[in-house]
Write a protein that holds these residues in place. Structure first.
Motif, mmCIF file in Angstrom:
data_model
loop_
_atom_site.group_PDB
_atom_site.id
_atom_site.type_symbol
_atom_site.label_atom_id
_atom_site.label_comp_id
_atom_site.label_asym_id
_atom_site.label_seq_id
_atom_site.Cartn_x
_atom_site.Cartn_y
_atom_site.Cartn_z
ATOM 1 N N GLU A 171 8.162 -2.524 -10.003
ATOM 2 C CA GLU A 171 8.294 -3.977 -9.859
ATOM 3 C C GLU A 171 7.014 -4.592 -9.294
ATOM 4 N N ILE A 172 6.444 -3.958 -8.281
ATOM 5 C CA ILE A 172 5.194 -4.464 -7.686
ATOM 6 C C ILE A 172 4.074 -4.424 -8.719
ATOM 7 N N ALA A 173 3.912 -3.293 -9.377
ATOM 8 C CA ALA A 173 2.849 -3.152 -10.371
ATOM 9 C C ALA A 173 3.036 -4.150 -11.514
ATOM 10 N N GLU A 174 4.278 -4.343 -11.955
ATOM 11 C CA GLU A 174 4.537 -5.294 -13.039
ATOM 12 C C GLU A 174 4.202 -6.720 -12.608
ATOM 13 N N ASP A 175 4.520 -7.077 -11.375
ATOM 14 C CA ASP A 175 4.175 -8.416 -10.903
ATOM 15 C C ASP A 175 2.662 -8.598 -10.816
ATOM 16 N N ILE A 176 1.946 -7.582 -10.387
ATOM 17 C CA ILE A 176 0.479 -7.677 -10.340
ATOM 18 C C ILE A 176 -0.081 -7.780 -11.757
ATOM 19 N N ARG A 177 0.471 -7.018 -12.695
ATOM 20 C CA ARG A 177 0.051 -7.119 -14.096
ATOM 21 C C ARG A 177 0.341 -8.511 -14.641
ATOM 22 N N PHE A 178 1.497 -9.075 -14.294
ATOM 23 C CA PHE A 178 1.874 -10.417 -14.733
ATOM 24 C C PHE A 178 0.885 -11.455 -14.205
ATOM 25 N N VAL A 179 0.498 -11.327 -12.949
ATOM 26 C CA VAL A 179 -0.479 -12.241 -12.358
ATOM 27 C C VAL A 179 -1.807 -12.140 -13.117
ATOM 28 N N ALA A 180 -2.250 -10.911 -13.387
ATOM 29 C CA ALA A 180 -3.508 -10.719 -14.116
ATOM 30 C C ALA A 180 -3.421 -11.348 -15.511
#
Length: 113
Positions: free
Chosen positions: A85-94
């Motif tokens: 979930e954390i990694a996906e949110d960071i990917r989403f931000v990018a």
């Protein structure tokens, strides 16, 4: 400074984790603040390439590394579901800032979780 990117301003960071009682809300609130701060940093810095973006995402990842102790103290941990979930949110931000092709593993390369 409020997030100006409407896609990110409306995004429910860590949404899936908030629905699971295993993850304490007070720790998730701190994690959500890290992600909001990442958005603000990117908007302020306007990284021109992936290397510049990674400086910011790595700082956010390092902040999550520090939250691991708080999670453990609250009887939780940053385990598989939380990591994703954390990694996906960071990917989403990018992606929302024009880095849709960024490798999520590179974005969170400094993670200890």
């Amino acid at each position: 400074m409020p997030i100006t990117n409407q896609q990110l301003a409306a995004h429910g960071f860590l949404r899936r984790l908030y629905t699971d009682p295993y993850y304490p809300d007070h720790v998730l609130d701190r994690g959500r603040a890290v992600l909001v701060r990442l958005c603000e940093w990117i908007e302020a810095e306007r990284p021109s390439d992936l290397a510049a973006l990674c400086l910011l995402t790595h700082a956010a990842t390092d902040a999550f590394n520090l939250l691991e102790a708080d999670s453990e103290a609250a009887g939780s941990e940053i385990e598989t579901v939380a990591r994703e979930e954390i990694a996906e949110d960071i990917r989403f931000v990018a992606a929302a800032h024009g880095f849709a092709g960024a490798d999520v593993e590179e974005l969170v390369a400094t993670r200890e979780w």
